[in-house]
Design a protein around this motif. Structure first.
Motif, PDB file in Angstrom:
ATOM      1  N   ILE A  52       0.841  -1.202   0.000  1.00 48.74           N
ATOM      2  CA  ILE A  52       0.000   0.000   0.000  1.00 48.74           C
ATOM      3  C   ILE A  52       0.876   1.252   0.000  1.00 48.74           C
ATOM      4  O   ILE A  52       1.733   1.419   0.876  1.00 48.74           O
ATOM      5  N   CYS A  68       1.950   4.870   0.790  1.00 47.85           N
ATOM      6  CA  CYS A  68       1.642   5.709   1.954  1.00 47.85           C
ATOM      7  C   CYS A  68       2.374   7.043   1.844  1.00 47.85           C
ATOM      8  O   CYS A  68       3.226   7.223   0.972  1.00 47.85           O
ATOM      9  N   CYS A 121       5.743   0.605  -5.419  1.00 45.64           N
ATOM     10  CA  CYS A 121       4.797  -0.409  -4.929  1.00 45.64           C
ATOM     11  C   CYS A 121       4.570  -1.475  -6.004  1.00 45.64           C
ATOM     12  O   CYS A 121       4.599  -2.677  -5.732  1.00 45.64           O
ATOM     13  N   ASP A 177      -1.992  -2.394  -3.959  1.00 51.13           N
ATOM     14  CA  ASP A 177      -3.309  -1.762  -3.947  1.00 51.13           C
ATOM     15  C   ASP A 177      -3.134  -0.292  -4.308  1.00 51.13           C
ATOM     16  O   ASP A 177      -2.900   0.552  -3.445  1.00 51.13           O
ATOM     17  N   PRO A 192      -5.036   5.324   2.690  1.00 55.20           N
ATOM     18  CA  PRO A 192      -4.301   4.177   3.224  1.00 55.20           C
ATOM     19  C   PRO A 192      -5.043   3.533   4.390  1.00 55.20           C
ATOM     20  O   PRO A 192      -5.146   2.306   4.461  1.00 55.20           O
ATOM     21  N   LYS A 199      -7.706   1.274   3.248  1.00 50.13           N
ATOM     22  CA  LYS A 199      -7.122   0.056   2.671  1.00 50.13           C
ATOM     23  C   LYS A 199      -6.596  -0.886   3.746  1.00 50.13           C
ATOM     24  O   LYS A 199      -6.741  -2.103   3.639  1.00 50.13           O
ATOM     25  N   ARG A 244       1.123  -6.846   5.368  1.00 48.53           N
ATOM     26  CA  ARG A 244       0.912  -5.582   4.667  1.00 48.53           C
ATOM     27  C   ARG A 244       2.266  -4.908   4.545  1.00 48.53           C
ATOM     28  O   ARG A 244       3.039  -4.880   5.518  1.00 48.53           O
ATOM     29  N   GLU A 304       3.943  -1.300   3.686  1.00 47.42           N
ATOM     30  CA  GLU A 304       3.678   0.123   3.462  1.00 47.42           C
ATOM     31  C   GLU A 304       4.929   0.737   2.842  1.00 47.42           C
ATOM     32  O   GLU A 304       6.030   0.530   3.330  1.00 47.42           O
TER      33      GLU A 304
END
Lengths: 735, 735
Positions: B525, B527, B545, B562, B569, B572, B584, B586
């Protein structure tokens, strides 16, 4: 006696051939009576006798009964239950004297084949004993009276019955008996004497003609284990035997359903592995919807369901309780899935939605079932996708179709023609249908191999699957006019693939498996073991076979050593040939000496030694070569049987030469109907009697995408109607 | 008026609280009448009103009717169809005046909650409006007369109804309405206010108590997107929400059936891939038998089918035609397959025969369905094998069971206890049953994870599956005495696995997916994008990403970036937490500077930076670590909840502490019954009111194979009956 006279006339038998004797009231007294007069009328040797049994099967009260008349040698054991199953009749009971009178105007003492005549034959089913029909001996039949007997050959009896218009089935009672004694009665097993080419003329075939054709189809000296008929002699029977003896399937006690044995299921798993990986690369995800559908949902899209409705199976009970609302078993899943698509797709960001299911569907067809090609339950995959635009949907339709082509060509070594269906032949409720069309050379019939449909917006409008159009002008945002119905596709490939593969490649020795889907690719058989072979030598051969199998398996080749010591090499050869194993390796003492093995290809019987050194690599190469050769042969055959045709006069001739016809076509639906009718009519005049040249008309199979292979269409006229042609289109008879 | 007086007494309400007014004959005239007297009796402000509607659902003619009484705020919209579906009633019609009289002794003008009393409450279903039950306002109800009104709070009404013994369901009509408006009515969707712990006390729960419990279970400030109840607060509702919001399934319009969405189907495909490879190594082959079974075949083994018979779904129609002979849908395939085994197994050389099917089976249960755990159709594999000896069969039973254990432990990170079932709990018709037993800590209930049965010779004798015994003495060869009935096994693992996985690992934020079966293992994700971020910086983050996802995918890690730009964020994070993605990642501007990423584990929320260098290797390691940690936590929990017990007095206490009880057991069937009865009774005295501590008795779950972990059994007595113990046995409440 009128019937008798006309019978005698039909058979050119003199009336004075009728033997008069004491009236008989039982088989024994009949024999006694004949024996008493034998000498005086010049009968010599042992006489043979017939028996005629009349049954009334159970029918709905309102329906007219269908009496079954069994005409058999008197020493043939006729198992009533097995016969009932075979004839698909229920609860057959011997007719009472009253019914015997009503049906045939006869009594138990004088009933005979000659009791049947043109006036009473209409509703009858006559089961004629194969042992009688195929015998050239003379048999005693009552000449419509308990004290008169006529001697007729099996062929004469068959011919007479045929002349009455009765529906005659030649029944092999000994086979029926054998089948009945297996643990589950194989109600749906075709039998050689009755298997008929589906779609062929359904009228009765004279038993004698049938017998003759059956004889011609027989493979002389075929062992019990082997296929007993030629592929080009009796194709339906060949197909049934190849599947059964090749261990692909077994028959099942629910009609229209078959057991997929590991040998065929492995093919399906190979197709799954290939296709599943391909669609995952495209971003398709697998899911599973329940097999049950409520009536409401099933019936939502009327056009679509119309085609399926008569074939939908309904669950109405659980245990002994009636369900409040019956549920259907899915025949396909459009209407099952799309209500949820409407719920899941809320925004253009939810697109594309690409789901696939590996499942089974049920279509309770009442037509003659055929393993893999037409079964009541079948395995398939069904993909259902939703897109923001037609362009995106179009692109996917073609990608999927190409995967289908590759399944056929690269796994099954079966050539197909990719193309688009005519409007008449497209999926009901869809926008357009693309297809890969296969071909069965033996029958000259086409077969739809797999279809990839663009559904357009028909279903999305019906189920209200819509999103706000991201490209809509500002002023339409949030309004109904600013919404866009999604573009949908659906596509499916079934276990029919397996049937096509078998029909295309199999030969008179059984299956010929394409190497990439064969569960066993190489079978290794120890050879050259004689009475003189020492135990040590024998062990050495066995061990070498075993080690070779292990070596190949370690290299990813599916190999098996057949070390059974209760069978001869010859038996094993035939056994594995039946199952179509692509390569047989023979290893004997001399091979071991030379550090080589003998390879024998199943597809063309070619033998070649291969060095033990680097065997896995050379076998892998040989397997690929076999695949390529099998494909090339089938492709050459298919191409030679696709004939361009520009004159209507040639159309049916080409068709009757078991070929497909490619014409410059107008693409008018009425013209397609006309083509079907005209080609059917012409055919049936030519050869109504030959059941292997079906008289059905030709359908359009597809409009091939590769139009460049044909001459320029410009200025061409449709040979059927004379209108300007649009595209070259392939027509043919089909499954 | 007796009812009214007892009602008032029960609620400690003074009789003089009853307001007398002009008789009313409609909602409006009632309001007018109250309004007219309001001042004189001291009523202030706006009054609130109730309505009481009485329906008669359609029932079988012979059955007693089950009237449904709706008690609601007068402004609540009560959708009769949606309610009928919710209550599983059919065709609810408003009761006629006659029926109203008969059911409640009331008229439309005076009917009220107080019309219900202990004498007439028996057959009633009372649907109490949640908006009424949870309100602390006072509402007008008729005091059994058109001219008398009492004001009661929702809790008082609920309490009174409860005291009558009526079956009260609190119904959220607004939710019902929302559900009814989705494209397919979700008849089977549990609703928060009615979902009850299956197997728990089925008696009515006071609405107020329920409301209180529901409040306690609520997660404060849970967003609409998130799970709104705590796992340990309202487990059934939590389970339903986690599955739905975690995108594992959707509800379906045929009750007891669910849609497996890609997120859950991926788990099943992972299990298939693992197990299919394992059994192929063992020489098991896959095949497919038709889903339909004839009645004859189904009913051949009486003991076996007895358990399934009431749940068998029957197809009786195709299209609009009745089938001559209905066919069942397989509930399991023993009797389907074994007639063919008898045919296929002719010699000891045909052994072992090892077949497996991946299919679905149908058991039309009428108990409360539960996704994955109890569904009418479910996916599974069923293996069926035949062996020459018990030893060989034994060995396979254990190999398969170990594969099942590995599916749970090595794929799903779920600990299980392998063991053998008691005689009472074994598979009907089998010889012995082995099992892997799982545990749901939240409820303290056990769950059977998968079973591997040795069928002994029971089925082979029934179906006559026999071979000539190769070890028979010479004089018995060819004789019946020289034949040997084969030894059979059957074993199955179903999609229940997925339910167990969810129940064990999920938390208040949603699913927690074990890494090896997660369709997406890593979500990346972007950020740190703020208003100040330049377009170039933003592109750089997005590209990083995307590149990271590609890098991980190339290494075989299922990663997804994503990059949706319409969500924050934070949104998500929550979204992917709901779905339980194990890691996850970031990535913001600072991470890019430092050439690292921030990883956040779903299972324990731990955050850690990881260098971009060698990221695929470190992520792969982290995924394994997560798996190991998840398993270790669940295993420690399960072990801490398995308590050894040697005194009966402790038995139910341990049980009620949501633990399993391991006792030195006599293995006597009557003792097992006694344990079940005694533990049920004790439990229900203790805590009949608490629906989350089921009062059901304890069953034996298994006799663990690992007996060495327990003290020496020698000299131990069964704590229930005092007889000498044989083995340590695990008892518990179970699903």
């Amino acid at each position: 006696m009128d019937a008798i006279n006309s019978a005698l006339a039909a058979l050119s038998i003199q009336a004075d051939k009728i033997v008069k004797h004491a009236a008989s009231s039982s088989p024994d007294s009949w024999k006694q009576a004949i024996s008493d007069v034998a000498q005086s009328v010049g009968l010599t040797g042992n006489q043979q006798y017939t028996k005629t049994l009349v049954f009334k099967p159970k029918t709905a009260k309102s329906a007219a009964p269908t009496p079954v008349v069994v005409i058999a040698r008197d020493d043939t054991e006729t198992n009533t239950n097995a016969l009932a199953k075979h004839l698909n009749q229920k609860d057959m009971r011997l007719a009472t004297p009253e019914l015997l009178k009503e049906f045939l105007g006869a009594t138990k003492d004088d009933v005979s084949p000659l009791s049947i005549n043109t006036n009473n034959a209409g509703p009858l089913i006559v089961a004629l004993d194969a042992a009688l029909a195929t015998s050239s001996d003379s048999f005693a039949v009552h000449a419509a009276a308990a004290d008169q007997t006529l001697f007729m050959t099996g062929a004469e009896i068959a011919k007479y019955l045929q002349s009455t218009g009765a529906k005659v089935e030649v029944v092999d009672f000994s086979k029926l008996k054998a089948e009945a004694s297996t643990p589950v009665a194989k109600a749906s097993a075709p039998s050689s004497s009755t298997a008929s080419n589906p779609g062929a003329t359904q009228g009765p075939i004279p038993a004698a003609a049938k017998k003759k054709a059956a004889d011609a189809a027989k493979i002389p000296d075929a062992e019990l284990i082997g296929i007993t008929v030629r592929k080009d002699g009796d194709f339906p029977e060949w197909y049934a035997q190849v599947l059964k003896k090749g261990d692909m399937l077994d028959y099942y006690d629910v009609s229209g359903c078959y057991i997929l044995k590991p040998w065929s299921y492995f093919v399906w798993q190979s197709i799954q592995a290939f296709f599943d990986a391909k669609i995952k690369e495209m971003g398709v995800e697998n899911c599973y919807f329940p097999m049950f559908v409520s009536a409401d949902v099933l019936e939502r899209e009327k056009d679509h369901i119309e085609g399926f409705a008569p074939e939908v199976a309904w669950v109405t009970k659980a245990g002994s309780s009636d369900l409040e609302r019956p549920v259907a078993i899915r025949p396909t899943s459009e209407t099952v899935m799309y209500p949820y698509y409407a719920k899941w797709i809320q925004s253009h960001r939810d697109l594309p939605l690409k789901l696939n299911q590996w499942n089974s569907v049920v279509r309770w067809e009442f037509k003659h079932p055929q393993p893999f090609l037409r079964t009541r339950e079948f395995l398939w995959q069904e993909g259902h996708t939703a897109h923001i635009s037609l362009e995106e949907a179009d692109k996917e339709v073609m990608q999927i179709l190409d995967h289908y082509r590759r399944v056929y060509e690269e796994l099954l070594a079966v050539p197909v023609v990719p193309g688009v269906k005519s409007e008449k032949e497209k999926f009901a409720g869809g926008y357009y249908t693309t297809t890969v069309e296969g071909f069965v050379p033996t029958t000259g019939r086409g077969i739809q191999g797999g279809t990839s449909h663009c559904l357009g917006q028909n279903f999305s409008k019906m189920f209200n699957i819509s999103v706000e159009d991201p490209n809509a002008p500002e002023e339409l945002r949030g309004k109904k006019e600013g919404r866009l119905h999604v573009w949908q596709n659906s596509w499916g490939l079934s276990t029919r693939t397996i049937g096509v593969m078998v029909m295309v490649h199999g030969d008179d020795n059984g299956l010929v498996m394409p190497p990439r889907v064969a569960q066993i690719q190489v079978v290794i058989i120890p050879c050259g073991i004689t009475a003189k072979t020492t135990a040590q030598e024998k062990d050495n051969i066995m061990d070498t076979c075993d080690a070779t199998a292990k070596q190949l398996r370690a290299a990813g080749i599916r190999a098996k050593a057949d070390l059974r010591d209760n069978y001869s090499p010859g038996f094993k050869f035939a056994d594995w040939e039946l199952r179509g194993v692509p390569i047989r390796i023979e290893i004997g003492p001399k091979d071991i000496e030379k550090q080589s093995v003998l390879t024998v290809r199943r597809d063309n019987k070619a033998k070649a030694p291969l060095a033990q050194k680097d065997l896995p690599a050379s076998i892998a190469k040989l397997l690929d070569q076999i695949h390529d050769d099998m494909f090339a042969r089938a492709d050459a055959e298919y191409r030679s049987r696709r004939k361009v045709c520009t004159e209507w006069d040639d159309f049916t001739k080409i068709l009757n030469d078991k070929c497909h016809v490619v014409i410059p076509w107008c693409e008018v639906e009425a013209c397609e109907d006309a083509i079907k009718n005209r080609s059917a009519r012409t055919a049936s005049q030519d050869e109504a009697a030959d059941e292997r040249a079906p008289s059905m008309g030709a359908k359009s199979l597809c409009i091939p995408f590769d139009q460049a292979q044909f001459p320029d269409i410009k200025g061409k006229k449709c040979p059927q109607c004379g209108v300007d042609a649009k595209r070259w289109t392939m027509f043919g008879r089909s499954y």
